[in-house]
Design a protein around this motif. Structure first.
Motif, PDB file in Angstrom:
ATOM      1  N   TYR A 190      -2.809   0.377  -4.078  1.00 63.37           N
ATOM      2  CA  TYR A 190      -2.736  -0.934  -3.533  1.00 63.37           C
ATOM      3  C   TYR A 190      -2.458  -1.895  -4.660  1.00 63.37           C
ATOM      4  O   TYR A 190      -2.945  -2.164  -5.707  1.00 63.37           O
ATOM      5  N   SER A 238      -7.636   4.268  -6.555  1.00 63.18           N
ATOM      6  CA  SER A 238      -8.572   5.227  -6.587  1.00 63.18           C
ATOM      7  C   SER A 238      -8.200   6.354  -5.746  1.00 63.18           C
ATOM      8  O   SER A 238      -8.954   7.475  -5.862  1.00 63.18           O
ATOM      9  N   ALA A 256      -3.445 -11.182   1.166  1.00 61.52           N
ATOM     10  CA  ALA A 256      -4.083 -10.399   0.307  1.00 61.52           C
ATOM     11  C   ALA A 256      -5.240  -9.644   1.192  1.00 61.52           C
ATOM     12  O   ALA A 256      -5.757  -8.481   0.655  1.00 61.52           O
ATOM     13  N   SER A 257      -5.771 -10.343   2.000  1.00 60.03           N
ATOM     14  CA  SER A 257      -7.223  -9.794   2.457  1.00 60.03           C
ATOM     15  C   SER A 257      -6.991  -8.645   3.456  1.00 60.03           C
ATOM     16  O   SER A 257      -5.645  -8.565   3.794  1.00 60.03           O
ATOM     17  N   GLY A 258      -7.844  -7.921   3.510  1.00 55.69           N
ATOM     18  CA  GLY A 258      -7.759  -6.526   4.416  1.00 55.69           C
ATOM     19  C   GLY A 258      -7.350  -6.600   5.829  1.00 55.69           C
ATOM     20  O   GLY A 258      -7.008  -5.390   6.276  1.00 55.69           O
ATOM     21  N   GLN A 295      -0.732  -4.212   8.588  1.00 52.86           N
ATOM     22  CA  GLN A 295      -0.001  -3.610   7.632  1.00 52.86           C
ATOM     23  C   GLN A 295       1.340  -3.266   8.457  1.00 52.86           C
ATOM     24  O   GLN A 295       1.070  -2.403   9.549  1.00 52.86           O
ATOM     25  N   PHE A 318       0.796  -1.135  -0.078  1.00 51.08           N
ATOM     26  CA  PHE A 318       0.053  -0.130  -0.037  1.00 51.08           C
ATOM     27  C   PHE A 318       0.953   1.152   0.031  1.00 51.08           C
ATOM     28  O   PHE A 318       1.748   1.514   0.497  1.00 51.08           O
ATOM     29  N   LEU A 376       4.209   7.310   2.870  1.00 53.05           N
ATOM     30  CA  LEU A 376       4.069   6.017   3.584  1.00 53.05           C
ATOM     31  C   LEU A 376       3.878   4.783   2.749  1.00 53.05           C
ATOM     32  O   LEU A 376       2.839   4.934   1.935  1.00 53.05           O
ATOM     33  N   ASP A 426      -6.103  -1.413  -7.110  1.00 50.97           N
ATOM     34  CA  ASP A 426      -7.074  -0.135  -6.769  1.00 50.97           C
ATOM     35  C   ASP A 426      -5.816   0.925  -6.884  1.00 50.97           C
ATOM     36  O   ASP A 426      -4.778   1.027  -6.104  1.00 50.97           O
ATOM     37  N   TYR A 484       0.275   5.444   1.102  1.00 52.22           N
ATOM     38  CA  TYR A 484      -0.347   6.473   1.621  1.00 52.22           C
ATOM     39  C   TYR A 484       0.283   7.677   1.646  1.00 52.22           C
ATOM     40  O   TYR A 484       1.560   7.944   1.531  1.00 52.22           O
ATOM     41  N   PHE A 513      -4.981   6.899   1.820  1.00 48.60           N
ATOM     42  CA  PHE A 513      -4.637   5.790   0.926  1.00 48.60           C
ATOM     43  C   PHE A 513      -4.545   6.304  -0.422  1.00 48.60           C
ATOM     44  O   PHE A 513      -5.324   7.288  -0.907  1.00 48.60           O
ATOM     45  N   GLN A 546      -1.495  -6.118  -5.097  1.00 45.37           N
ATOM     46  CA  GLN A 546      -1.545  -7.530  -4.873  1.00 45.37           C
ATOM     47  C   GLN A 546      -0.522  -8.304  -5.673  1.00 45.37           C
ATOM     48  O   GLN A 546      -0.530  -8.384  -6.933  1.00 45.37           O
TER      49      GLN A 546
END
Lengths: 115, 116
Positions: A48, A58, A98-100, A104, A33, A91, A56, A35, A45, A50
Motif C-alpha cells: 500500500y 507486509s 487515505a483512510s481505509g 477502491q 494498492f 491487480l 505497508d 493485490y 493484499f 499513500q
C-alpha cells in the motif's frame, strides 16, 4: 476521466527473468494498492502507498518483490528472478482518500505466466 | 488477522429471481468497513455495495442490499430481480478503518450464474 490502467495486460516470463508491471491510478488518488490474485481465489493484499510513501509492504511474499511510486502517481511492481508460483493476476487499485473505508477502483490486472 | 469466508463457491438462479450470497468474517477490531465487489468475466473489479460497521442500518443500492449482523459477524448480499448482467464472481471484503494499511481482505468468492 479514465479509470485505473495497467500494463502490460499479459506477460509471459521464463523462470528466472525479471518483470516490471505498471499501474496508472486515477489522477489525484492518494492511495494505491497492489493485490495478487491466484486462479480461482480472491485477491490478496501485497502493498500500500499513500502518495509516494510505501506505508505497508507486509503482503509482499518475498524479497524478490519490490514496489515503488516515486512521484505519488504511477506505480511499478517489480518481481525479480520469477518463479512458477508467481503466476497470477496482479491487480492495482487506487482510492481518493487515505483512510481505509473508501471505494477502491481496480484496474483490469496484469496476468503473469511464468514458464 | 482478519479472515473472510464465503461458503458458496457457485450459485445459479433464474433471471428475475432473488438470490442471497453469504459472507462471514472474523476480526477483533470494532471499527471497519465491509464491501461486496463484483468481478465480471473481463476481470475488472467493481464495487457493488459498502457498509460501515458502526451503522446499524443495512446498506442498499437499487437491487442490491445487505443483511449486516455485527454480533454474528455476518454480511450477506441480496440481489433482487436478478439480471443476466449480474453473472460474475462476487467477493466479500473487509478493511479496518483508519490509515488504509493492510488493504482489503477478500473471501474466495462466489461464482453467480444467472440463467435466462
Amino acid at each position: 476521466g479514465a479509470g485505473v490502467s495497467q500494463s502490460p495486460r499479459y506477460k509471459v516470463a521464463k523462470r528466472g527473468q525479471d518483470v516490471a508491471l505498471r499501474c496508472d491510478p486515477i489522477s489525484g488518488h492518494v492511495s494505491l494498492f497492489w493485490y495478487q490474485q491466484a486462479l480461482g481465489q480472491g485477491p490478496e493484499f501485497l502493498t500500500y502507498f499513500q502518495n509516494e510513501a510505501q506505508l505497508d509492504k507486509s503482503g509482499l511474499p518475498s524479497d524478490r518483490f519490490f514496489a515503488e511510486r516515486p512521484e505519488g502517481s504511477v506505480s511499478t511492481l517489480k518481481i525479480q528472478r520469477t518463479q512458477q508460483e508467481d503466476s497470477a493476476v496482479y491487480l492495482c487499485a487506487s482510492s481518493l482518500w487515505a483512510s481505509g473505508g473508501h471505494e477502491q477502483y481496480f484496474g483490469p490486472g496484469t496476468r503473469l505466466t511464468v514458464t | 488477522a482478519q479472515t473472510v469466508t464465503q461458503s458458496q463457491p457457485e450459485m445459479s438462479v433464474q433471471e428475475a429471481e432473488t438470490v442471497t450470497l453469504s459472507c462471514t468474517y472474523d476480526t477483533s477490531e470494532n471499527n471497519y468497513y465491509l464491501f461486496w465487489y463484483k468481478q465480471p468475466p473481463s476481470r475488472q473489479m467493481i464495487l457493488v455495495i459498502r457498509q460501515e460497521a458502526y451503522k446499524q442500518q443495512n446498506a442498499t443500492e437499487n437491487r442490491f442490499s445487505v443483511n449486516f449482523q455485527k454480533a454474528a459477524k455476518s454480511f450477506s448480499l441480496k440481489i433482487s430481480d436478478s439480471q443476466l448482467g449480474d453473472t460474475a464472481m462476487y467477493f466479500c471484503a473487509f478493511i479496518i478503518s483508519g490509515g488504509g494499511a493492510d488493504g482489503l481482505t477478500f473471501g474466495k468468492g462466489t461464482h453467480l450464474i444467472i440463467q435466462p
